[in-house]
Design a protein around this motif. Structure first.
Motif, mmCIF file in Angstrom:
data_model
loop_
_atom_site.group_PDB
_atom_site.id
_atom_site.type_symbol
_atom_site.label_atom_id
_atom_site.label_comp_id
_atom_site.label_asym_id
_atom_site.label_seq_id
_atom_site.Cartn_x
_atom_site.Cartn_y
_atom_site.Cartn_z
ATOM 1 N N GLU A 121 -14.471 -67.686 -73.273
ATOM 2 C CA GLU A 121 -15.275 -67.978 -74.461
ATOM 3 C C GLU A 121 -14.777 -68.392 -75.579
ATOM 4 O O GLU A 121 -15.078 -69.271 -76.160
ATOM 5 N N GLU A 122 -13.370 -68.127 -75.807
ATOM 6 C CA GLU A 122 -12.944 -68.445 -76.902
ATOM 7 C C GLU A 122 -12.311 -69.931 -76.791
ATOM 8 O O GLU A 122 -12.486 -70.543 -77.966
ATOM 9 N N GLN A 173 -6.318 -60.675 -73.322
ATOM 10 C CA GLN A 173 -7.519 -60.710 -73.270
ATOM 11 C C GLN A 173 -8.042 -60.726 -71.913
ATOM 12 O O GLN A 173 -7.292 -61.096 -70.966
ATOM 13 N N LYS A 213 -13.475 -63.295 -72.099
ATOM 14 C CA LYS A 213 -13.208 -63.395 -73.490
ATOM 15 C C LYS A 213 -12.119 -64.581 -73.734
ATOM 16 O O LYS A 213 -12.539 -65.328 -74.609
#
Length: 237
Positions: A131-132, A124, A128
């Motif tokens: 954000e997760e 990732q 990203k």
């Protein structure tokens, strides 16, 4: 006449005996064997099987670079890879959780605090993954005021030997052998330009690069990734 009859009977007897032997041999043939089934569990992208109950929260997105275990690390500067050290900080609320530092494990996972299970980080981008993590903590664990910030230690590549400024340099984007040497100030007058050695972060040595040919044919100019070493040997005098 009797002799001819006896020979015919003998030949018929031998034929029946051979047929019986073939039949018995066929019955004793070992049946086909099948590989044992894989044990139950969740396979991580690196091939390791995680124990039941330790299923990662997420898997790498489709189309993410292959990682790990290949002779070259084909991930860009924004991708998270095994071995990267990352820091998770929390802010925006009174008494936020303490800063969490961790190295991405060989299976590609990290174990952020309070979630109780691993999160797949490798494959990732930093943005990203951040954000997760934000979505995992808010609102299930904290109010929407919480902000989760993810940072990663700087990535480096190394240039040594017959270059003007041998040193380690921050990896900040796409790079090739020629660009790496240029970053290190270029060749010295003693450089063996036709045989530049590239050693990958995992210790794999690539076929030496002829920089004279690579200038004319960019396809011969190998890409350089974080942790790689470029070494320019001294030419024979």
């Amino acid at each position: 006449m009797n002799s001819l009859y006896q020979r015919m009977v003998g030949a018929a007897y031998l034929g029946l005996l051979a047929l019986a032997t073939i039949t018995l041999t066929g019955c004793g043939t070992t049946p086909h064997t099948f590989a044992a089934a894989e044990p139950a569990g969740t396979a991580s992208p690196s091939g390791a099987t995680l124990p039941p109950g330790s299923t990662p929260v997420s898997a790498p997105p489709l189309g993410a670079p292959a990682d790990v275990g290949s002779s070259t690390n084909r991930q860009g500067p924004d991708w998270v890879s095994p071995g990267n050290r990352i820091t998770i900080t929390f802010s925006g609320i009174p008494n936020p959780p303490p800063k969490h530092e961790e190295k991405v494990r060989e299976d590609g996972c990290i174990s952020p605090p309070f979630l109780g299970r691993p999160v797949m980080a490798a494959g990732q981008t930093i943005g990203k993954l951040q954000e997760e993590l934000q979505n995992l903590y808010v609102p299930d664990y904290y109010t929407r005021a919480l902000t989760v910030t993810l940072t990663r230690e700087e990535l480096w590549f190394f240039v040594g030997g017959e270059v003007r400024n041998p040193n380690r340099y921050i990896y900040s984007g796409e790079l090739t052998v020629l660009k790496a040497i240029q970053t290190a100030g270029g060749f010295t007058e003693y450089a063996r330009r036709g045989k530049v050695q590239v050693t990958r972060a995992n210790g794999h040595k690539e076929k030496p690069v002829d920089c004279g040919k690579a200038i004319k044919n960019p396809r011969l100019d190998l890409p350089i990734f974080p942790g790689d070493q470029v070494y320019v040997d001294r030419r024979p005098i």
